[in-house]
Design a protein around this motif. Structure first.
Motif, PDB file in Angstrom:
ATOM      1  N   SER A 138       0.798  -1.231   0.000  1.00  0.00           N
ATOM      2  CA  SER A 138       0.000   0.000   0.000  1.00  0.00           C
ATOM      3  C   SER A 138       0.827   1.276   0.000  1.00  0.00           C
ATOM      4  CB  SER A 138      -0.882   0.013   1.228  1.00  0.00           C
ATOM      5  OG  SER A 138      -0.063   0.097   2.387  1.00  0.00           O
ATOM      6  N   SER A 173      -8.901  -3.740  13.467  1.00  0.00           N
ATOM      7  CA  SER A 173      -9.602  -4.655  12.558  1.00  0.00           C
ATOM      8  C   SER A 173      -9.717  -4.058  11.159  1.00  0.00           C
ATOM      9  CB  SER A 173     -10.968  -5.033  13.138  1.00  0.00           C
ATOM     10  OG  SER A 173     -11.991  -4.360  12.483  1.00  0.00           O
ATOM     11  N   GLN A 196      -6.684  -5.035   8.890  1.00  0.00           N
ATOM     12  CA  GLN A 196      -6.406  -6.431   8.572  1.00  0.00           C
ATOM     13  C   GLN A 196      -6.365  -6.704   7.077  1.00  0.00           C
ATOM     14  OE1 GLN A 196      -9.023  -9.136  10.473  1.00  0.00           O
ATOM     15  NE2 GLN A 196      -8.106  -8.814  12.475  1.00  0.00           N
ATOM     16  N   ASN A 197      -6.808  -5.754   6.297  1.00  0.00           N
ATOM     17  CA  ASN A 197      -6.991  -6.061   4.881  1.00  0.00           C
ATOM     18  C   ASN A 197      -5.887  -5.530   3.971  1.00  0.00           C
ATOM     19  OD1 ASN A 197      -7.450  -3.385   4.976  1.00  0.00           O
ATOM     20  ND2 ASN A 197      -9.649  -3.513   4.631  1.00  0.00           N
ATOM     21  N   GLY A 198      -4.805  -5.095   4.547  1.00  0.00           N
ATOM     22  CA  GLY A 198      -3.700  -4.669   3.707  1.00  0.00           C
ATOM     23  C   GLY A 198      -3.661  -3.191   3.395  1.00  0.00           C
ATOM     24  N   ARG A 199      -4.559  -2.437   4.005  1.00  0.00           N
ATOM     25  CA  ARG A 199      -4.573  -1.002   3.735  1.00  0.00           C
ATOM     26  C   ARG A 199      -3.266  -0.347   4.165  1.00  0.00           C
ATOM     27  NH1 ARG A 199      -8.341   3.154   2.655  1.00  0.00           N
ATOM     28  NH2 ARG A 199     -10.043   1.666   2.488  1.00  0.00           N
ATOM     29  N   GLU A 229      -0.170 -12.249  14.012  1.00  0.00           N
ATOM     30  CA  GLU A 229      -0.154 -13.582  13.411  1.00  0.00           C
ATOM     31  C   GLU A 229      -0.472 -13.568  11.918  1.00  0.00           C
ATOM     32  OE1 GLU A 229      -2.658 -15.567  16.173  1.00  0.00           O
ATOM     33  OE2 GLU A 229      -0.994 -15.785  17.599  1.00  0.00           O
ATOM     34  N   ARG A 230      -1.144 -12.552  11.488  1.00  0.00           N
ATOM     35  CA  ARG A 230      -1.379 -12.417  10.047  1.00  0.00           C
ATOM     36  C   ARG A 230      -0.090 -12.021   9.331  1.00  0.00           C
ATOM     37  NH1 ARG A 230      -6.898 -11.831   8.736  1.00  0.00           N
ATOM     38  NH2 ARG A 230      -6.314 -11.013   6.713  1.00  0.00           N
ATOM     39  N   GLY A 231       0.903 -11.666  10.079  1.00  0.00           N
ATOM     40  CA  GLY A 231       2.184 -11.341   9.462  1.00  0.00           C
ATOM     41  C   GLY A 231       2.378  -9.874   9.158  1.00  0.00           C
ATOM     42  N   LEU A 232       1.439  -9.048   9.603  1.00  0.00           N
ATOM     43  CA  LEU A 232       1.592  -7.609   9.389  1.00  0.00           C
ATOM     44  C   LEU A 232       2.657  -7.087  10.355  1.00  0.00           C
ATOM     45  CD1 LEU A 232       0.343  -5.237   7.817  1.00  0.00           C
ATOM     46  CD2 LEU A 232      -1.145  -4.860   9.757  1.00  0.00           C
ATOM     47  N   MET A 273       3.741 -11.251   4.632  1.00  0.00           N
ATOM     48  CA  MET A 273       2.370 -10.859   5.003  1.00  0.00           C
ATOM     49  C   MET A 273       1.369 -11.557   4.104  1.00  0.00           C
ATOM     50  SD  MET A 273      -0.056  -8.907   6.386  1.00  0.00           S
ATOM     51  CE  MET A 273      -1.725  -8.487   5.858  1.00  0.00           C
ATOM     52  N   LYS A 274       0.761 -12.590   4.607  1.00  0.00           N
ATOM     53  CA  LYS A 274      -0.290 -13.257   3.843  1.00  0.00           C
ATOM     54  C   LYS A 274      -1.597 -12.493   4.045  1.00  0.00           C
ATOM     55  CE  LYS A 274      -1.494 -16.495   7.560  1.00  0.00           C
ATOM     56  NZ  LYS A 274      -0.628 -15.915   8.584  1.00  0.00           N
ATOM     57  N   ASN A 275      -2.147 -12.069   2.939  1.00  0.00           N
ATOM     58  CA  ASN A 275      -3.426 -11.407   3.045  1.00  0.00           C
ATOM     59  C   ASN A 275      -4.495 -12.441   3.300  1.00  0.00           C
ATOM     60  OD1 ASN A 275      -3.766  -8.673   3.083  1.00  0.00           O
ATOM     61  ND2 ASN A 275      -3.209  -8.438   0.940  1.00  0.00           N
ATOM     62  N   GLN A 309     -12.093 -10.151   4.491  1.00  0.00           N
ATOM     63  CA  GLN A 309     -11.920  -8.696   4.475  1.00  0.00           C
ATOM     64  C   GLN A 309     -11.711  -8.265   3.033  1.00  0.00           C
ATOM     65  OE1 GLN A 309     -12.009  -7.007   7.248  1.00  0.00           O
ATOM     66  NE2 GLN A 309     -11.278  -8.305   8.911  1.00  0.00           N
ATOM     67  N   PRO A 310     -12.608  -7.469   2.508  1.00  0.00           N
ATOM     68  CA  PRO A 310     -12.435  -7.055   1.109  1.00  0.00           C
ATOM     69  C   PRO A 310     -11.135  -6.284   0.917  1.00  0.00           C
ATOM     70  CG  PRO A 310     -14.204  -5.829   2.170  1.00  0.00           C
ATOM     71  CD  PRO A 310     -13.776  -6.886   3.129  1.00  0.00           C
ATOM     72  N   PRO A 336      -9.106  -3.412  -0.113  1.00  0.00           N
ATOM     73  CA  PRO A 336      -9.491  -2.029  -0.349  1.00  0.00           C
ATOM     74  C   PRO A 336      -8.991  -1.489  -1.686  1.00  0.00           C
ATOM     75  CG  PRO A 336      -7.746  -2.146   1.299  1.00  0.00           C
ATOM     76  CD  PRO A 336      -8.161  -3.552   1.008  1.00  0.00           C
ATOM     77  N   PHE A 337      -7.896  -2.038  -2.182  1.00  0.00           N
ATOM     78  CA  PHE A 337      -7.334  -1.474  -3.406  1.00  0.00           C
ATOM     79  C   PHE A 337      -8.076  -1.954  -4.636  1.00  0.00           C
ATOM     80  CE2 PHE A 337      -3.889  -1.728  -0.250  1.00  0.00           C
ATOM     81  CZ  PHE A 337      -3.946  -0.394   0.089  1.00  0.00           C
ATOM     82  N   ARG A 350      -5.158   9.205  -4.455  1.00  0.00           N
ATOM     83  CA  ARG A 350      -4.925   8.505  -3.191  1.00  0.00           C
ATOM     84  C   ARG A 350      -5.893   8.973  -2.113  1.00  0.00           C
ATOM     85  NH1 ARG A 350      -0.881   5.375  -0.702  1.00  0.00           N
ATOM     86  NH2 ARG A 350       0.407   5.366  -2.580  1.00  0.00           N
TER      87      ARG A 350
END
Lengths: 340, 340
Positions: free
Chosen positions: A62, A112, A115-118, A141-144, B1-3, B49-50, B52-53, B118
């Motif tokens: 992102s 939360s 969690q989606n990569g934003r 744990e999600r690796g972020l 980072m696994k989404n 989780q959708p 966002p991008f 952005r």
DNA sequence: TTGTAAGCGTTATCAG
DNA sequence: CTGATAACGCTTACAA
């Protein structure tokens, strides 16, 4: 809102394939200098701006970093963010800033949303209410990549930036003792907070070190309501066995102490000496000027950012190491702990 | 980072088409209640989780709002951002926060980073150096909604939130006159700033209204270097024709005045009365406590955000109207303007 | 009511 | 060195 021109359109203008244009702009080595120049100059002429979301989608990153703090109206956190921004902006990262207002529920909601990569990473200082940390564990744990500063979360095995809280509190308490204090109170926000515990330990050890048995009554847990705190401290100061020294583990409690003192017949520093962790810009304009322990806030932000940038920009970087990095705070003696 | 899991995978698990799942989650009316429920429960179970991008790319909106301020270490701006966040977070918007550090070049860079979509909109207060506004015009012409607050840019025809600066400065000056001041100085950052001009007008008119001819020497333009300002003000106070009252158009200049006074034999309020625009949290802990004009910062943020949300969420909304909305500031009289 | 397919703007892979 | 094509994950015509 009309967006600018797209890569495809730019390619059309140049009579080139989109892939070629993409490579030229990304400075690929497998492109002739000639076309590279042509592409770049045309891109500038048409003010081509790559769409960040297409890129994010494609590359699964992102270029944003989330910063989560407990409150905005606080110089310490503002300085940390300035520090972070000074580094990250150089590398093209954007800062998403969130305040939890010291509310775990808000903290959970914010986490939360991330969690989606934003965001590619999170830099945070937990709320004083945070005891259940499942939301943070989850994220980890999600690796972020998560990085804590100041109010850290010991249970998450990642990099944490703190200041030498134990030593600072120890030194601060020692200073109060040297100035003649016999009964020193410790004001804190919440025992859940890492900084509270460390600072409290330093306070207790300094007392023991001086042969003083700490009184548990004098370790005082305050709330987030300034009015309540002022009330609480006023009562403390009016009690028979009032303290003659105060170590405030956060700035706002020192200010509440100043307010409380005004409601009594006491005066600082004659009847009560005060020292506080604080990054306010004007400790010397208070009446009396406030002896402070100042944290290197901007440096903390910069160090956080440097580690993060390294992790994010170098390929195949290992996870953020589980280590605690400590920067020293600075004790500045002013009138509030003066002997006269 | 696994989404996390994607819509497609979720659909596969449910043996449904991605489009169906998408519609179910977006609560489309053309979906049976049964599958809607099934989809939603499965989505929750798998913590879908959708991305966002993907959404931003498709819908051409970012769900982010950029906030650009001149400095972070300033309660006023922190409060405004708190106000903005309180509204926008309810609507699923994220805040990208940038500080220009009062530097136009930084401002230009930041603005140029926002040309690519952005952020869906910008809320900003311009830097004190900003006189060339081509970068802002540019942005405006691209159709990106911009909203100014406090330090506005008159030339851009959009909505601006200000406080009643003229009136406040007028009242503040009048108050100083009523307290017996004869020679009142006006401290400012830059004449380019909208707020400076308005506040200065109020100051001048209050003087004229009292039959006093303003001296141009007493309208003093300061810098961003506190040390320089303290020096400048000290010299002013040591000059033969020193002022006996000061109206500081921004907080930092009042603080520099306090510092400067310490370097002279003068005292506030006996020899010099001081009043300042300020949103600091502890004007009453200064010595002496500071008479302030406080702006409704959080309300400004909220109002900005409300207008923006309306513009962004309602379909086919007209452009932000070219209007100036003024909220009242509050004068609070304290010791620094006392007659004794 | 659900499925199929196209497309948002990039970049990476594979051919040429 | 350059071009064609697929794919990232989602929404929305259009079809069924």
């Amino acid at each position: 809102m009309k967006n600018g021109i797209s890569l495809k359109e730019l390619a059309a203008r140049l009579k080139l394939a989109p892939s070629t244009v993409s490579r030229a702009l990304n400075d690929s080595y497998e492109i002739s200098e000639a076309t590279k120049k042509k592409v770049i100059s045309m891109a500038e002429k048409l003010n081509y701006q790559p769409n960040p979301f297409a890129r994010s989608l494609r590359e699964n990153k992102s270029k944003s970093i989330a910063v989560i703090i407990p409150e905005r109206i606080n110089n310490f956190f503002a300085q940390v963010i300035d520090g972070i921004e000074s580094i990250t902006s150089e590398h093209g990262y954007h800062l998403l800033v969130y305040s939890t207002h010291e509310d775990v529920e808000k903290e959970k909601k914010i986490v939360s949303l991330l969690q989606n990569g934003r965001a590619d990473a999170i830099v945070m200082s937990v709320s004083s209410q945070t005891n259940d940390i499942s939301h943070l564990k989850n994220l980890y744990e999600r690796g972020l990549p998560i990085l804590f500063f100041d109010r850290v979360c010991a249970e998450i095995p990642t990099t944490k930036f703190i200041t030498n809280d134990y030593e600072s509190a120890f030194e601060g308490t020692k200073h109060l003792l040297q100035q003649g204090c016999k009964r020193i109170a410790f004001l804190m926000l919440s025992m859940e907070l890492s900084i509270t515990r460390e600072r409290h330990r330093g306070y207790l050890d300094a007392l023991k070190n001086a042969g003083i048995e700490p009184e548990s009554r004098l370790s005082i847990c305050c709330s987030h309501q300034d009015a309540e705190n002022i009330q609480l401290i006023t009562e403390l100061l009016n009690s028979k066995s009032r303290p003659d020294g105060i170590l405030a583990s956060v700035e706002k409690l020192a200010l509440s102490t100043y307010h409380a003192v005004k409601k009594t017949d006491l005066s600082i520093p004659d009847d009560l000496k005060v020292i506080s962790f604080s990054n306010m810009s004007i400790p010397n304009l208070l009446n009396p000027s406030l002896t402070t322990i100042t944290q290197p806030a901007e440096a903390i932000g910069q160090e956080c950012a440097k580690i993060l940038i390294k992790k994010l920009t170098k390929p195949r970087q290992p996870d953020l190491p589980n280590e605690v990095i400590s920067l020293p705070s600075k004790l500045t003696i002013r009138e509030s702990t003066l002997v006269r």
